[in-house]
Design a protein around this motif. Sequence first.
Motif, short mmCIF file in Angstrom:
data_model
loop_
_atom_site.label_atom_id
_atom_site.label_comp_id
_atom_site.label_asym_id
_atom_site.label_seq_id
_atom_site.Cartn_x
_atom_site.Cartn_y
_atom_site.Cartn_z
N LEU A 319 2.07 82.66 55.00
CA LEU A 319 1.61 81.52 55.80
C LEU A 319 0.13 81.68 56.13
O LEU A 319 -0.31 82.74 56.57
N GLY A 320 -0.63 80.62 55.89
CA GLY A 320 -2.06 80.66 56.18
C GLY A 320 -2.89 81.07 54.98
O GLY A 320 -4.12 81.07 55.06
N GLN A 321 -2.23 81.43 53.88
CA GLN A 321 -2.98 81.82 52.68
C GLN A 321 -2.55 80.96 51.51
O GLN A 321 -1.37 80.65 51.33
N VAL A 322 -3.53 80.63 50.67
CA VAL A 322 -3.22 79.90 49.45
C VAL A 322 -2.63 80.89 48.45
O VAL A 322 -3.21 81.97 48.26
N PRO A 323 -1.51 80.58 47.84
CA PRO A 323 -0.92 81.55 46.89
C PRO A 323 -1.84 81.74 45.68
O PRO A 323 -2.58 80.84 45.29
N ARG A 324 -1.75 82.94 45.11
CA ARG A 324 -2.62 83.27 43.98
C ARG A 324 -2.00 82.81 42.67
O ARG A 324 -1.72 83.61 41.78
N VAL A 325 -1.75 81.52 42.61
CA VAL A 325 -1.25 80.92 41.37
C VAL A 325 -2.04 79.63 41.20
O VAL A 325 -2.54 79.06 42.16
N SER A 326 -2.14 79.17 39.95
CA SER A 326 -2.88 77.92 39.78
C SER A 326 -1.91 76.76 39.89
O SER A 326 -0.75 76.86 39.46
N PHE A 327 -2.34 75.68 40.50
CA PHE A 327 -1.50 74.50 40.62
C PHE A 327 -2.39 73.27 40.73
O PHE A 327 -3.52 73.33 41.20
N ASP A 328 -1.85 72.14 40.27
CA ASP A 328 -2.59 70.88 40.37
C ASP A 328 -2.27 70.14 41.67
O ASP A 328 -3.13 69.51 42.28
N LEU A 329 -1.00 70.19 42.05
CA LEU A 329 -0.56 69.53 43.29
C LEU A 329 0.47 70.43 43.96
O LEU A 329 1.02 71.33 43.34
N TRP A 330 0.75 70.13 45.21
CA TRP A 330 1.77 70.87 45.93
C TRP A 330 2.67 69.89 46.66
O TRP A 330 2.36 68.70 46.81
N MET A 331 3.82 70.41 47.06
CA MET A 331 4.71 69.63 47.90
C MET A 331 5.49 70.60 48.78
O MET A 331 5.60 71.79 48.48
N ALA A 332 6.06 70.08 49.86
CA ALA A 332 6.89 70.90 50.75
C ALA A 332 8.36 70.63 50.42
O ALA A 332 8.74 69.49 50.13
N SER A 333 9.17 71.66 50.50
CA SER A 333 10.53 71.60 49.95
C SER A 333 11.42 70.53 50.57
O SER A 333 12.27 69.96 49.90
N MET A 334 11.24 70.23 51.87
CA MET A 334 12.13 69.25 52.49
C MET A 334 11.85 67.83 51.99
O MET A 334 12.61 66.91 52.30
N SER A 335 10.79 67.63 51.23
CA SER A 335 10.50 66.31 50.65
C SER A 335 11.24 66.09 49.35
O SER A 335 11.18 65.01 48.78
N LEU A 336 11.89 67.11 48.84
CA LEU A 336 12.53 67.00 47.53
C LEU A 336 13.54 65.86 47.45
O LEU A 336 13.50 65.08 46.49
N PRO A 337 14.46 65.71 48.40
CA PRO A 337 15.42 64.61 48.27
C PRO A 337 14.73 63.24 48.20
O PRO A 337 15.13 62.37 47.44
N PHE A 338 13.68 63.07 48.99
CA PHE A 338 12.98 61.79 49.03
C PHE A 338 12.23 61.54 47.73
O PHE A 338 12.37 60.48 47.11
N LEU A 339 11.44 62.52 47.30
CA LEU A 339 10.60 62.31 46.12
C LEU A 339 11.41 62.24 44.83
O LEU A 339 10.96 61.66 43.84
#
Lengths: 523, 104
Positions: A319-339
């Motif tokens: 928490l508070g750190q950007v993970p050391r992986v490359s990504f174009d976009l992000w999302m939070a897991s509780m949005s999965l059912p909606f999206l």
Amino acid sequence: MKTWRAKLFSNLASFFGKKDDDLPFEVIKAIQSKDLGLATCVVQGWASNNKSERNGEVVGKVAAQYGWLGVDLDKLIVFTHYYSDQVAIAYEGAKKYIGEGNKDLDIDMLTIAGYILYRTNNFIPAYQLIRRVGDAEAEVSERPDFLMLRSLVCWSYGDVERARVSTKRMVELSPQDQVILQNAFTIQVELGDEDEIDKIRGTLEGLGCRGYAYGLPLIALGEFELGYSCIDSRFHYTELERYINPALLPFPRWQGEDIAGKTLLVTAEQGLGDTIQMARFFPMLQQRLGGRLTVEAQREVVPLLQENFPDIEVVSRQLGQVPRVSFDLWMASMSLPFLLGIRPDTIPGKAGYLRSTPEVADYWQKRVSELAGIKRAKVGVAWSGQPNHRSDRRRSIPWEKFSSYLPQSDIIFFSLQTSVPGILPSYMVSVSEELITLADTAALIDQLDLVITVDTSVVHLAGALGKPTWLLLPYRYEWRWGLQGKNNNWYDSVTVFRQESHGDWDGLLKLVLKHNLIEYFGL
Amino acid sequence: MRFVESLFSKTPNEFATQIVEKIARQFPPESEKLLAKKGAQRRLEGVIELVVKDLDDFQGRYQLNWLGKARFGNAFRWQLVDRGYSKEFVEALTEGVVRHLAPR
């Protein structure tokens, strides 16, 4: 020589009015008015969007220059700290006015202190604080802000009647305030007052409300799509940073657009149980993406997810750190059912979607066999959750009560909790010290015949493994399990048992442990 | 016919990686603080048992010579260090695996 130069430059700075430059014009005007209510309102709007630990100091300095002093100055500074999310400093400022020795409690400071305690999950001190109102009851009964605090705190604490009275009164006083109404709606759905539920719902719909706190009870009422679309407004919530990695907020967030070929990072949010519950959507998401999917999750669950989703990169979340992986976009897991446009009938993985790790399974097969001996049935139990959870007092069962109903028969009980009493009955074993990761808990559960648990991560893990599980719930509790019946939308193997009335664990435990359990194993 | 590991094979390094990953999955570095408790010690012993089994399987197949064993031990040590295990933990486990691989 140095001294007079430093003093000169400092005076020059103040001469040019630099002291006011940190604050916008409207805040300065509000402070100049010397009206605490107006100043607080304007400061709230400014500080909520410009959170800085300096805000309280700056506002205090400017206010003092315009003649503010005493308790009003202190209050303005405390409110500024609070709205700037500097809650620890705000609490220290408020404490002076609510100490045990204070004969005249300041209700403004008590209210702020109470909200701080509630927000920081100190529910028992919050409850003790609001109970000190005493002679000021007539005053607080006209204050929607205090009533909302009392409603929330009493509900968390399990003081149902006080919560009921406060909730009704706050709506009477503020019938069009969306914050008040959303909180009232949540509590009324769980209280079960159908007239109030309908009335508040009607008002919220009329106001076009689509807030986060409106969404959760909607899901409990079976309104899946609308509920999840409301939940997706949580990114404006002030307490977001406690549940979602705040380091990701500046990056582009996926909001449902076509992202074929892109790399998406899913960040696990809220608790371990929530992460496990949402993991079922990972394969569906990956298929839809056609690109790379990375998941960052709580450290305890990473090995289990890596084992079960080998095509997905799973990393530990900091928490508070950007993970050391490359990504174009992000999302939070509780949005999965909606999206993903999920409905109750399209939820994947209801029969189970996780398996325990083979390399861990061997250890637990031997261990459980060793501990169970010749007992006919092996049952895993969990009776309490994390005490800093807002609903913990409602969802957890005191050990003394729970253990008093455990039958002494041909069953050996395995504690699935990390925190266990020092002395356990002879027909229960604890291996909590050996549960190093969630993969261990999963492998242990795999060896059992049945799991009986309150609403913690255990029910999600057992359900995801497809293990027969009995879930013990308070009366009308929690959005994800609906409000009645034994079935649920998420796990076929989980049977829900509910209190018949608020707080009645005895009735439920007698039914489940003394009767159903014996019948289940034919003992 | 058994394979004799050549002087320049990458196999000891790869194997060290696999073993350390297996340890880290079941007993991550942050779990070290739990070792004051007997249950956590027992769990670590379970992990070590699996490691020993893997070592035996590997040695049975590849028959590492003295250089291979040294390379394995070194790779094993540094991978544990890179993962964040304490000095004491690294030394204890490395000594254990090296002794296990030594001729008897």
